[in-house]
Design a protein around this motif. Sequence first.
Motif, mmCIF file in Angstrom:
data_model
loop_
_atom_site.group_PDB
_atom_site.id
_atom_site.type_symbol
_atom_site.label_atom_id
_atom_site.label_comp_id
_atom_site.label_asym_id
_atom_site.label_seq_id
_atom_site.Cartn_x
_atom_site.Cartn_y
_atom_site.Cartn_z
ATOM 1 N N LYS A 1 -0.203 6.684 -5.323
ATOM 2 C CA LYS A 1 0.571 6.308 -4.141
ATOM 3 C C LYS A 1 1.064 4.877 -4.190
ATOM 4 O O LYS A 1 1.877 4.464 -3.371
ATOM 5 N N ASP B 1 0.845 -1.193 0.000
ATOM 6 C CA ASP B 1 0.000 0.000 0.000
ATOM 7 C C ASP B 1 0.881 1.244 0.000
ATOM 8 O O ASP B 1 2.095 1.148 -0.235
ATOM 9 N N ASP C 1 -4.664 3.251 -10.961
ATOM 10 C CA ASP C 1 -4.820 4.698 -11.020
ATOM 11 C C ASP C 1 -4.401 5.414 -9.739
ATOM 12 O O ASP C 1 -4.427 6.646 -9.680
ATOM 13 N N ASP C 2 -4.020 4.670 -8.705
ATOM 14 C CA ASP C 2 -3.631 5.286 -7.433
ATOM 15 C C ASP C 2 -2.156 5.702 -7.506
ATOM 16 O O ASP C 2 -1.263 4.860 -7.552
ATOM 17 N N CYS D 1 -6.142 -6.202 -6.644
ATOM 18 C CA CYS D 1 -6.331 -4.963 -5.904
ATOM 19 C C CYS D 1 -7.366 -5.228 -4.814
ATOM 20 O O CYS D 1 -8.404 -5.843 -5.076
ATOM 21 N N ALA E 1 -8.529 0.536 -9.895
ATOM 22 C CA ALA E 1 -8.433 1.356 -8.684
ATOM 23 C C ALA E 1 -6.989 1.439 -8.196
ATOM 24 O O ALA E 1 -6.518 2.510 -7.800
ATOM 25 N N CYS E 2 -6.268 0.341 -8.228
ATOM 26 C CA CYS E 2 -4.859 0.352 -7.815
ATOM 27 C C CYS E 2 -3.970 0.926 -8.908
ATOM 28 O O CYS E 2 -3.012 1.648 -8.617
#
Length: 120
Positions: free
Chosen positions: A114, A41, A111-112, A81, A108-109
Amino acid sequence: MSGKQQLLALALAALATTPALAETRCGWLMNPTPANWWLIDADGEWTIGEQGGYQAPGFDDAPWTGTREQVPVNGYYGYECACMAVTSDADTMTITRVISVRSKPLKACEDDPKLPSMES
């Protein structure tokens, strides 16, 4: 024992039995080989289980929701994800208990900003 002492003893007993607060961690849920699980994460790589060694309590029994979009990298193994309700130890980067897991779309992951890219 006075009333104040009894109240203090009860309060201390309650604190001693209060479970650690759960937190939600979202990112790449990795399972490259049997019994090896990590969550990557925004804070780093968290150990969930290692083959022949540590296995986070609750992981095998945790309710799992959502549609899984797994990317295979080794037969039946790979990554996806997910968001997990867990307790953790930041000093050792270990998930200490898994409460639940919710699969998320890969996008979702991806495009994150972080999270690290999983593209090779």
